[in-house]
Design an enzyme around this catalytic site. Structure first.
Site, mmCIF file in Angstrom:
data_model
loop_
_atom_site.group_PDB
_atom_site.id
_atom_site.type_symbol
_atom_site.label_atom_id
_atom_site.label_comp_id
_atom_site.label_asym_id
_atom_site.label_seq_id
_atom_site.Cartn_x
_atom_site.Cartn_y
_atom_site.Cartn_z
ATOM 1 N N ASP A 59 11.485 -67.801 -31.537
ATOM 2 C CA ASP A 59 10.474 -67.514 -32.547
ATOM 3 C C ASP A 59 10.883 -68.056 -33.910
ATOM 4 O O ASP A 59 10.696 -67.422 -34.945
ATOM 5 C CB ASP A 59 10.204 -66.000 -32.637
ATOM 6 C CG ASP A 59 9.052 -65.669 -33.586
ATOM 7 O OD1 ASP A 59 8.073 -66.440 -33.609
ATOM 8 O OD2 ASP A 59 9.156 -64.665 -34.324
ATOM 9 N N GLY A 118 5.454 -59.090 -44.516
ATOM 10 C CA GLY A 118 5.832 -60.126 -45.479
ATOM 11 C C GLY A 118 7.325 -60.401 -45.503
ATOM 12 O O GLY A 118 7.761 -61.403 -46.051
ATOM 13 N N ASN A 119 8.127 -59.485 -44.900
ATOM 14 C CA ASN A 119 9.579 -59.690 -44.861
ATOM 15 C C ASN A 119 10.008 -60.665 -43.772
ATOM 16 O O ASN A 119 11.110 -61.230 -43.834
ATOM 17 C CB ASN A 119 10.318 -58.368 -44.634
ATOM 18 C CG ASN A 119 10.631 -57.648 -45.929
ATOM 19 O OD1 ASN A 119 10.004 -56.652 -46.256
ATOM 20 N ND2 ASN A 119 11.607 -58.153 -46.667
ATOM 21 N N SER A 120 9.204 -60.836 -42.733
ATOM 22 C CA SER A 120 9.597 -61.692 -41.617
ATOM 23 C C SER A 120 9.927 -63.105 -42.092
ATOM 24 O O SER A 120 9.213 -63.687 -42.908
ATOM 25 C CB SER A 120 8.480 -61.761 -40.570
ATOM 26 O OG SER A 120 8.551 -60.656 -39.718
ATOM 27 N N THR A 147 34.972 -75.979 -36.068
ATOM 28 C CA THR A 147 34.937 -75.387 -37.405
ATOM 29 C C THR A 147 36.194 -74.560 -37.633
ATOM 30 O O THR A 147 36.567 -73.737 -36.791
ATOM 31 C CB THR A 147 33.689 -74.500 -37.576
ATOM 32 O OG1 THR A 147 32.519 -75.284 -37.352
ATOM 33 C CG2 THR A 147 33.633 -73.916 -38.983
ATOM 34 N N LEU A 148 36.846 -74.790 -38.747
ATOM 35 C CA LEU A 148 38.054 -74.055 -39.103
ATOM 36 C C LEU A 148 37.772 -73.140 -40.284
ATOM 37 O O LEU A 148 37.141 -73.552 -41.267
ATOM 38 C CB LEU A 148 39.177 -75.026 -39.475
ATOM 39 C CG LEU A 148 39.681 -75.969 -38.377
ATOM 40 C CD1 LEU A 148 40.777 -76.865 -38.933
ATOM 41 C CD2 LEU A 148 40.208 -75.174 -37.186
ATOM 42 N N HIS A 188 6.070 -66.962 -35.843
ATOM 43 C CA HIS A 188 4.859 -66.149 -35.952
ATOM 44 C C HIS A 188 4.378 -66.044 -37.402
ATOM 45 O O HIS A 188 3.238 -65.660 -37.644
ATOM 46 C CB HIS A 188 5.068 -64.751 -35.347
ATOM 47 C CG HIS A 188 5.968 -63.843 -36.123
ATOM 48 N ND1 HIS A 188 7.258 -63.567 -35.744
ATOM 49 C CD2 HIS A 188 5.762 -63.139 -37.264
ATOM 50 C CE1 HIS A 188 7.799 -62.720 -36.612
ATOM 51 N NE2 HIS A 188 6.913 -62.457 -37.536
#
Length: 543
Positions: A133, A208-210, A268-269, A102
């Site tokens: 999103d 603006g933080n998104s 993943t270790l 978005h």
């Protein structure tokens, strides 16, 4: 005098204790302060600001158009353009950035500003995922960017300290601090967008933080800030890092790292976990869990238990890192890897040379000399090894013999084997044989070469030693080069017109049938070769 001395000692002792306590308090304050400062110092260079113009339909409210309130600015006279802004996170040093969809949806004249203030306006939209999103975009940085460190959702705890980094109201790289207020929250962000599992935080999140990171005290991203609760205070939500990593890996795999048939399955270790190597660097490492039979990974000699340290020049700490290492790798490329096996570092080369769709298919290369094999016989690795070395190309006297190639260029030759002259005339090249044993020594990682839905088991070939300027191979941008090893030729679409080239005589056999190929309506042939450590194919027009 004695009393005064005692008083001085008491005063000095009091001052010393007070000073010590003061130092302890200062040290404590510095320790607390430095923890947050260090976390931001680790993560902030991986955060970018995103800005551009958004267009909306007449009557649509820009404030309600995005769940994360990313928009800030004023409407133009027509009431349909708005200044949009948000944040992004670098996930690959070559300029790949993840953000909320978005944030960039409908964004025009997009501008990316990196942590050092560099502005990029040439921005490529790679892919988006509507369910989460998320969107993947790319810039072309002047120098490698710093990618974000990723944490793990399972390590996130309620009430732990977190920091949000973003660009609220256009204030680049602003920091807000809070705690984890909730985990595994379902969230309906809008009529068309719902999240099944988000992190709730009371860190200040503003327009603006998104698309910016929510980080822990170690500077690791634990979530991607995505939405706030309208009308509430200090209720914001972030998409968990595990979902972000999984979705980003899928988007990269679908769009810019298409070589998915490597045949490797990873685990993943973590440091301290069983199986983590003593030589580990304190970060997560990636261990090979399984290798698909006949895959490029098997051809590269990789086996379960190998620890992948580096791939294509990138350090590997997750499956996402490995997928990123395959960005822009094509079917004709090979990837150099550094692995750890039984405590020893080794090199491996992952060569794709095909799409690998048919894992069990085998190219039915026709035998090159009917007197030694049945026509149309499927040639195995062992069958290839039956091919004999070609006659020597050495001159047997010193007088000249002139012939012409297909372009009419005169070729001055000593009295060499007539088959060599035919090869030179038709192809414009001179070659020397490479035996099966020599091939294995030169290309131990290419015992199996995947080509489309087929696989080839080369057993030798011919190495190009000289090329005439008018050679038919000197076409387009891909050209035969000296030291290329030719190991196969296919003419047209007929299965019987496929040959494994294991000697100079094999190449002569193809050259000798040149007119037959044209008479049959064939317009091109494909040459399979190895250049350096990488398999290639080259299409050549028949004329």
């Amino acid at each position: 005098m004695k009393t005064i001395t005692t008083s001085c000692v008491i005063i000095l002792l009091f001052v010393t204790i007070e000073s010590t306590l003061g130092l302890d308090r200062d040290a404590e304050r510095m320790a607390i302060k430095s923890g947050f400062v260090k976390a931001v110092a680790v993560a902030a260079p991986s955060v970018v600001s995103i800005q551009g113009e958004k267009q909306y339909d007449a009557g649509e409210s820009p404030r309600t158009s995005s769940p994360g309130r990313t928009d800030q600015g004023s409407l133009n006279k027509d009431g349909v353009t708005h200044i949009g802004m948000g944040t992004g996170v670098v996930i690959d040093e070559r300029g790949y950035i993840v953000t909320n969809y978005h944030v960039v949806k409908g964004l025009l004249k997009i501008q990316i500003t990196t942590h050092d203030g560099t502005i990029y306006r040439d921005v490529e939209f790679i892919r988006n995922d509507l369910k989460t999103d998320l969107a993947l975009i790319k810039i072309n940085p002047e120098k490698p960017l710093k990618k974000i460190r990723m944490g793990k959702l399972r390590e996130v705890e309620l009430a732990e300290d977190v920091i949000a980094i973003g660009n609220p109201f256009g204030y680049q790289a602003s920091i807000s601090r809070g705690i984890v207020s909730g985990l595994h929250r379902p969230l309906k962000a809008s009529e068309t967008l719902s999240y099944d599992d988000v992190i709730q935080t009371d860190a200040a999140i503003n327009p603006g933080n998104s698309g910016g990171p929510l980080i822990n005290i170690n500077g690791e991203m634990i979530g991607l800030n995505a939405a706030v609760r309208e009308g509430a205070e200090n209720i914001a939500f972030a998409i968990p890092v595990d979902i972000v990593a999984e979705t980003v890996e899928e988007m990269i795999s679908r769009s810019v790292a298409k070589m998915k048939h490597h045949g490797l399955k990873f685990a993943t270790l973590e440091p301290g976990e069983e199986g983590y190597p003593a030589e580990g660097d304190g970060f997560d490492c990636v261990r090979v869990e399984s290798v698909v039979a006949g895959s490029p990974a098997e051809s590269a000699g990789l086996v379960p238990g190998d620890i992948v340290l580096n791939s294509n020049g990138l350090d590997i700490h997750s499956s996402l890192d490995f997928t990123c290492s395959l960005i822009n790798v094509t079917v004709m490329d090979s990837v150099k890897m550094r692995i750890l096996r039984s405590g020893q570092e080794e090199d491996a080369v992952l060569a794709f040379a095909g799409t690998g769709q048919g894992e069990n298919a085998l190219v039915a290369f026709k035998a090159n000399r009917p007197e030694t094999k049945e026509s149309g016989e499927v040639v195995s690795d062992a069958g290839f090894q039956l091919a004999q070395s070609a006659p020597s190309y050495a001159a047997d006297d010193s007088h000249d013999n002139t012939t012409h190639n297909e372009a009419g260029t005169a070729i001055s030759q000593t009295n060499v084997n007539p088959r060599a002259i035919e090869v030179r005339t038709r192809f414009g090249v001179e070659v020397s044989p490479v035996s099966a044993e020599e091939y294995k020594q030169l290309y131990p990682h290419l015992t199996v070469v995947s080509l489309g839905e087929s696989k080839i088991y080369p057993a030798g070939g011919v190495k190009v030693t000289d090329i005439d300027p008018a050679s038919i191979f000197q076409v387009k941008s891909e050209k035969i080069r000296v030291d290329d090893l030719i190991f196969g030729i296919v003419v047209g679409d007929k299965p019987e017109n496929r040959w494994g080239i294991t000697s100079c005589d094999d190449l002569y056999y193809v050259a000798d049938r040149w007119e037959d190929f044209i008479a049959e309506g064939n317009t091109s042939l494909r040459v399979y070769l190895i250049r350096g450590e990488t398999p290639y194919f080259l299409d050549v027009e028949l004329k």
